[in-house]
Design an enzyme around this catalytic site. Structure first.
Site, PDB file in Angstrom:
ATOM      1  CB  CYS A  38      32.505  42.389  38.524  1.00 25.31           C
ATOM      2  SG  CYS A  38      32.911  41.674  40.129  1.00 25.31           S
ATOM      3  CB  SER A  40      31.880  38.287  40.460  1.00 23.62           C
ATOM      4  OG  SER A  40      32.447  38.580  41.597  1.00 23.62           O
ATOM      5  CG  HIS A  43      35.341  33.772  39.246  1.00 26.11           C
ATOM      6  ND1 HIS A  43      36.758  33.239  39.051  1.00 26.11           N
ATOM      7  CD2 HIS A  43      35.372  34.762  40.305  1.00 26.11           C
ATOM      8  CE1 HIS A  43      37.432  33.621  40.113  1.00 26.11           C
ATOM      9  NE2 HIS A  43      36.743  34.761  40.637  1.00 26.11           N
ATOM     10  CG  HIS A  59      27.427  41.274  39.222  1.00 26.74           C
ATOM     11  ND1 HIS A  59      28.526  40.756  38.525  1.00 26.74           N
ATOM     12  CD2 HIS A  59      28.001  41.712  40.330  1.00 26.74           C
ATOM     13  CE1 HIS A  59      29.377  40.706  39.119  1.00 26.74           C
ATOM     14  NE2 HIS A  59      29.518  41.419  40.318  1.00 26.74           N
ATOM     15  CB  CYS A 162      29.647  44.647  42.448  1.00 23.89           C
ATOM     16  SG  CYS A 162      30.393  43.137  42.731  1.00 23.89           S
TER      17      CYS A 162
END
Length: 360
Positions: A38, A40, A43, A59, A162
């Site tokens: 992902c 995320s 980041h 995650h 997610c």
């Protein structure tokens, strides 16, 4: 167990041998089968968002329960489960008012001073987003996972944790799209494509996908978009307004850039709502002009699609099994854990949708 460890931001993850503790009360030990890659995570890896180090990212995962601690009542050994980063306590103000994705009660983590869940030798490993899924095993609170139908393929189930929970949740839970309304999705990565698919399931009359990559626009059309617009066009927002005959009821931003959030607001009709999902740089802001306010437009966030994941995830599994939710099209590639850095490199290019790391 093998795990992909981040020691410093902006450096490749390193495959290391990491120790994982036994389940404490209300904890669940899960053998990881698949985990999505992902943006995320990227980041954190690239240093845009701070996190204690060293850590194991990841995650968006699915696996099989190996052991449970005392007092666990929601899952049992052998259950197939999907994990979710928005672990909930079940008794705080957010939980009891139906906003489980906002729960930050520390009770879902180990108490300060307790043995860490993850270590490497004598060194504690910080658990990222309650999960740390780029590893052969996960040790989580029981309210960070939910049992699903064992017939559901786990490599597809992983991205429910997610991407699909966020994108579809934005449509079903936050925007509450009703049949006949119009929807624009800005950004057609994994989250955006899930939003497109969900808008079709919700019965939107027009679903307009906006993305700079032609292949992603084509995927959006396959997943239920009625129109596709090139985000690099100087008239992209005007095109959406024209297609929707005055602007859309709902705009879903799934990129995480100020420009895409601005586009989401521009394409709204009077009274429309923009739902911002992307993780933007922490210094950025999203707002409305005075004219937007006079037109009764609104902007909202929707953390993790405002999910109620013990209920939402089994329903998403059912959507897939009935042929309504097309997870196969969203997944671009499957890779082993050893290629995790290749997966992040592909994500940085911006051309891919969802890569899934699979364990043997």
């Amino acid at each position: 167990m093998k795990a992909a460890v981040l020691f410093e931001p902006k450096t490749p993850l390193s495959i290391e041998n990491v120790q994982i503790d036994k389940p404490a009360p209300r904890e669940v030990l899960i053998r990881t089968v698949a985990v999505g890659v992902c943006r995320s995570d990227l980041h954190f890896v690239d240093g845009a968002y701070p996190h204690p180090l060293p850590t194991i990212p990841g995650h968006e995962a699915a696996g099989i329960v190996e052991a449970v601690g005392e007092g666990v009542s929601t899952v049992k050994v052998g259950d197939h489960v999907v994990t979710c980063l928005s672990a909930f306590c079940g008794h705080c103000e957010y939980c009891v008012t139906g906003h489980m994705s906002l729960c930050i009660d520390p009770g879902t983590k180990r108490p300060r001073g307790s043995a860490p869940r993850l270590t490497m030798g004598d060194r504690p490993i910080a658990q990222m987003l309650n999960l740390s899924a780029y590893a052969e095993m996960m040790l989580v609170h029981e309210h960070a996972c939910v049992a699903i139908d064992p017939d559901m393929p786990l490599d597809r189930a992983a991205i429910l944790g997610c991407a699909v929970t966020t994108g579809a949740g934005a449509v079903f839970n936050a925007a509450r799209v009703v049949p006949g309304e119009t929807v624009c999705v800005v950004g057609c990565g994994g989250v955006g494509l899930a939003a497109v698919n969900a808008a079709r399931i919700a019965g939107a009359s027009k679903v307009i996908a906006v993305d700079p990559v032609g292949d992603k626009r084509d995927l959006a059309m396959k997943l239920g978009a009625t129109h596709a617009v090139d985000a690099t066009s100087a008239t992209a927002a005007d095109e959406v307004v024209e297609i929707s005959r005055g602007g859309v009821h709902h705009a879903i931003e799934a990129v995480g850039r100020p420009q895409s959030a601005e586009t989401a607001v521009k394409v709204l009709r009077r009274g429309g709502t923009a739902t911002i999902l992307g993780m933007m740089p922490l210094s950025e802001k999203v707002g409305l002009s005075a004219l937007d306010l006079l037109a009764d437009k609104s902007v909202q966030g929707a953390l993790m699609g405002r999910n109620h994941f013990p209920v939402d995830l089994p329903r998403l599994v059912d959507f897939y099994q009935r042929g309504l939710l097309d997870l196969d099209t969203i997944i671009a590639e499957r890779m082993p854990l050893e290629r995790i850095n290749d997966a992040f490199d592909e994500l940085r290019k911006g051309d891919t949708t969802r890569t899934v790391i699979t364990f043997g």
